[in-house]
Write a protein that holds these residues in place. Structure first.
Motif, mmCIF file in Angstrom:
data_model
loop_
_atom_site.group_PDB
_atom_site.id
_atom_site.type_symbol
_atom_site.label_atom_id
_atom_site.label_comp_id
_atom_site.label_asym_id
_atom_site.label_seq_id
_atom_site.Cartn_x
_atom_site.Cartn_y
_atom_site.Cartn_z
ATOM 1 N N THR A 98 13.160 -13.509 -7.300
ATOM 2 C CA THR A 98 12.591 -12.584 -6.328
ATOM 3 C C THR A 98 11.496 -11.798 -7.027
ATOM 4 O O THR A 98 11.752 -11.129 -8.029
ATOM 5 C CB THR A 98 13.653 -11.632 -5.765
ATOM 6 N N ARG A 99 10.299 -11.913 -6.522
ATOM 7 C CA ARG A 99 9.150 -11.257 -7.158
ATOM 8 C C ARG A 99 8.682 -10.088 -6.287
ATOM 9 O O ARG A 99 8.439 -10.256 -5.091
ATOM 10 C CB ARG A 99 8.020 -12.262 -7.383
ATOM 11 N N HIS A 100 8.564 -8.939 -6.916
ATOM 12 C CA HIS A 100 8.239 -7.705 -6.195
ATOM 13 C C HIS A 100 6.787 -7.293 -6.463
ATOM 14 O O HIS A 100 6.341 -7.294 -7.614
ATOM 15 C CB HIS A 100 9.177 -6.573 -6.628
ATOM 16 N N TYR A 101 6.094 -6.941 -5.396
ATOM 17 C CA TYR A 101 4.742 -6.411 -5.504
ATOM 18 C C TYR A 101 4.647 -5.161 -4.642
ATOM 19 O O TYR A 101 5.353 -5.029 -3.638
ATOM 20 C CB TYR A 101 3.707 -7.431 -5.027
ATOM 21 N N LYS A 102 3.762 -4.251 -5.039
ATOM 22 C CA LYS A 102 3.516 -3.052 -4.237
ATOM 23 C C LYS A 102 2.024 -2.945 -3.960
ATOM 24 O O LYS A 102 1.215 -2.902 -4.901
ATOM 25 C CB LYS A 102 4.020 -1.801 -4.942
ATOM 26 N N PHE A 103 1.669 -2.939 -2.689
ATOM 27 C CA PHE A 103 0.286 -2.806 -2.257
ATOM 28 C C PHE A 103 0.070 -1.386 -1.739
ATOM 29 O O PHE A 103 0.608 -1.011 -0.699
ATOM 30 C CB PHE A 103 -0.029 -3.802 -1.127
ATOM 31 N N GLU A 104 -0.699 -0.605 -2.476
ATOM 32 C CA GLU A 104 -1.075 0.737 -2.027
ATOM 33 C C GLU A 104 -2.447 0.615 -1.358
ATOM 34 O O GLU A 104 -3.452 0.360 -2.022
ATOM 35 C CB GLU A 104 -1.146 1.699 -3.214
ATOM 36 N N ILE A 105 -2.476 0.796 -0.039
ATOM 37 C CA ILE A 105 -3.736 0.703 0.703
ATOM 38 C C ILE A 105 -4.455 2.036 0.581
ATOM 39 O O ILE A 105 -3.967 3.065 1.049
ATOM 40 C CB ILE A 105 -3.489 0.358 2.181
ATOM 41 N N LYS A 106 -5.622 2.030 -0.089
ATOM 42 C CA LYS A 106 -6.334 3.282 -0.333
ATOM 43 C C LYS A 106 -7.840 3.047 -0.310
ATOM 44 O O LYS A 106 -8.310 1.919 -0.453
ATOM 45 C CB LYS A 106 -5.918 3.874 -1.679
ATOM 46 N N MET A 107 -8.588 4.135 -0.145
ATOM 47 C CA MET A 107 -10.044 4.059 -0.176
ATOM 48 C C MET A 107 -10.522 4.073 -1.621
ATOM 49 O O MET A 107 -9.924 4.703 -2.494
ATOM 50 C CB MET A 107 -10.662 5.231 0.593
#
Length: 208
Positions: free
Chosen positions: A25-34
Motif C-alpha cells: 500500500t503506497r501512500h501519497y499526499k497531494f496538497e493543492i496550493k497556489m
C-alpha cells in the motif's frame, strides 16, 4: 477431502500468501496550493500539487494499492483523475467531477483508494474539473511485479517526459469566456516538455 483436493487447496493458499506479501500500500499526499511560476518571462500564480509544476511522480508496482490524500487549500473545486488506470470495483476513485464524485471543496480533503490490477507502464494523473488540468498534472509509473522480468533489456535510466501547454493568461478566465461567447478558447502561448517551453521561445532559457 482427497489428496488432490488438499494439494490444490495448499497451492491456492500459498498463491494468496505470495500475492499479499508482494503487494504494498503506497501512500501519497497531494496538497493543492497556489504557487508563483515564471515561464516566457511571465510570472503568475497557478494551482499546483505540493507547489510543484508539473506535479509529483507516483510510483507503484502492479498489484499495489494506492491511497492518495488530496487536501484542497485553494478556492477552486478540485478532483483528480488517474488517466488510463482501470478502476476495477473502485469506480468512485476515477475522479471526474460530478460524474463519479463530488469535487473537493476549499478546506476539504478526500482519499483516493484503488488497486492497480493487470496493468504496468507509464500513465498520468490530472485535474478533472474545468481547465485546471493545464497546471495540475504529473506521471504515474507502474512497474511490473518483483517476480516479473521486463520484456526487454532493463534500461540504464528512466526519465518521464510529459507534454503540456503554458498559458500566460488565467486558464479559468479563458474557458469561462469561451463558454459565454460560444467561440473557441484562446490557444496557448507555448508547448512544454516537463513544464518547460524550451529554447525555441523567447526568454524561455531564463525560466529553467
Amino acid at each position: 477431502m482427497g489428496a488432490t483436493e488438499i494439494f490444490l487447496l495448499s497451492l491456492m493458499i500459498a498463491s494468496c500468501l505470495l500475492s499479499s506479501v508482494s503487494a504494498a500500500t503506497r501512500h501519497y499526499k497531494f496538497e493543492i496550493k497556489m504557487q508563483n511560476v515564471t515561464r516566457l518571462c511571465h510570472t503568475k500564480s497557478i494551482v499546483t500539487v505540493n507547489g510543484q509544476f508539473p506535479g509529483p511522480k507516483i510510483v507503484a508496482r502492479e498489484g499495489d494499492r494506492l491511497e492518495i490524500e488530496v487536501v484542497n487549500h485553494v478556492h477552486n473545486n478540485i478532483s483528480i483523475h488517474w488517466h488510463g488506470i482501470r478502476q476495477v470495483r473502485s469506480g468512485w476513485a476515477d475522479g471526474p467531477a460530478y460524474v463519479t464524485q463530488c469535487p473537493i471543496q476549499n478546506g476539504q480533503k478526500y482519499v483516493y483508494n484503488f488497486t492497480i490490477i493487470g496493468q504496468r507502464g507509464t500513465f498520468w494523473w490530472h485535474a478533472h474539473i474545468s481547465w485546471l488540468r493545464s497546471t495540475l498534472y504529473g506521471p504515474i509509473i507502474i512497474l511490473p511485479n518483483k517476480n516479473t522480468p521486463y520484456p526487454f533489456a532493463k534500461p540504464y535510466k528512466e526519465i518521464p517526459i510529459i507534454f503540456g501547454e503554458w498559458f500566460n493568461a488565467d486558464t479559468e478566465a479563458i474557458i469561462s469566456q469561451a463558454l459565454q461567447t460560444g467561440g473557441g478558447p484562446n490557444v496557448s502561448d507555448a508547448y512544454t516538455i516537463n513544464g518547460l517551453p524550451g529554447p525555441l521561445y523567447n526568454f524561455s532559457a531564463k525560466d529553467f
